[in-house]
Design an enzyme around this catalytic site. Structure first.
Site, mmCIF file in Angstrom:
data_model
loop_
_atom_site.group_PDB
_atom_site.id
_atom_site.type_symbol
_atom_site.label_atom_id
_atom_site.label_comp_id
_atom_site.label_asym_id
_atom_site.label_seq_id
_atom_site.Cartn_x
_atom_site.Cartn_y
_atom_site.Cartn_z
ATOM 1 N N ASN A 76 0.798 -1.218 0.000
ATOM 2 C CA ASN A 76 0.000 0.000 0.000
ATOM 3 C C ASN A 76 0.833 1.272 0.000
ATOM 4 O OD1 ASN A 76 -2.537 -1.248 -0.098
ATOM 5 N ND2 ASN A 76 -2.388 -1.716 2.065
ATOM 6 N N VAL A 84 1.661 6.902 0.640
ATOM 7 C CA VAL A 84 0.796 5.877 1.192
ATOM 8 C C VAL A 84 -0.538 5.984 0.477
ATOM 9 C CG1 VAL A 84 -0.392 5.054 3.261
ATOM 10 C CG2 VAL A 84 1.956 5.911 3.425
ATOM 11 N N CYS A 85 -1.014 4.867 -0.043
ATOM 12 C CA CYS A 85 -2.233 4.844 -0.846
ATOM 13 C C CYS A 85 -3.447 4.699 0.053
ATOM 14 C CB CYS A 85 -2.169 3.703 -1.849
ATOM 15 S SG CYS A 85 -0.711 3.762 -2.904
ATOM 16 N N LEU A 86 -3.839 5.779 0.729
ATOM 17 C CA LEU A 86 -4.985 5.729 1.635
ATOM 18 C C LEU A 86 -6.275 5.402 0.898
ATOM 19 C CD1 LEU A 86 -4.270 8.695 4.053
ATOM 20 C CD2 LEU A 86 -4.007 6.261 4.486
#
Length: 155
Positions: A76, A84-86
């Site tokens: 992620n 960070v791929c929230l």
């Protein structure tokens, strides 16, 4: 809470009073760096990372922007930018994002350990992702594609 700004102040103060090292950017409470060790009993336990956190004006109703300063290998986290791929975690996460982990766990774990050794030592937390170059990548990494990582599409 009476307002998002009070919530932001309270959350940042809690973080500053924790065991994490927090370094504020400018005078406001909307941008800061946090240093932390990898969790004990995990593949990341020997690593040390630094993340940049930006809290939007609408925080906590809008998620923060978080990016790793030094590199980490994680499903992620964008490998090159450290973002960070929230949205992936919150909305659209699927096994495709962890294909290597699912398809070849041993290779995935070896890659995590390699990244910890190469990029997550205490002296590495001062380097920024844009300072690393593609020459840091092995031939295998620089020639892989998303399709290779995820495998062939289902018919």
């Amino acid at each position: 809470m009476s307002s998002p700004s009070k919530r932001r102040e309270m959350d940042v103060m809690k973080l500053m009073m924790s065991d994490y090292k927090v370094e504020m950017v400018n005078d406001g409470m909307s941008e800061f760096y946090v240093e932390f060790q990898g969790p004990t009993d995990s593949l990341y336990q020997n690593g040390k990372w630094k993340v940049r956190v930006e809290l939007p004006d609408a925080y906590p109703y809008k998620s923060p922007s978080i990016g790793f300063v030094n590199r980490i290998f994680h499903p992620n986290v964008d490998e090159m930018s450290g973002s960070v791929c929230l949205d992936v975690i919150n909305q659209t996460w699927s096994p495709m994002y962890a294909a290597l982990m699912m398809r070849d766990k041993e290779h995935y774990e070896q890659k995590v350990r390699e990244y910890c050794e190469r990029y997550a030592k205490p002296e590495d937390i001062g380097s920024h992702p844009e300072e690393s170059s593609d020459s840091d990548l092995s031939d295998e990494e620089s020639t892989s594609s998303d399709e290779e990582m995820a495998g062939p599409a289902d018919p």
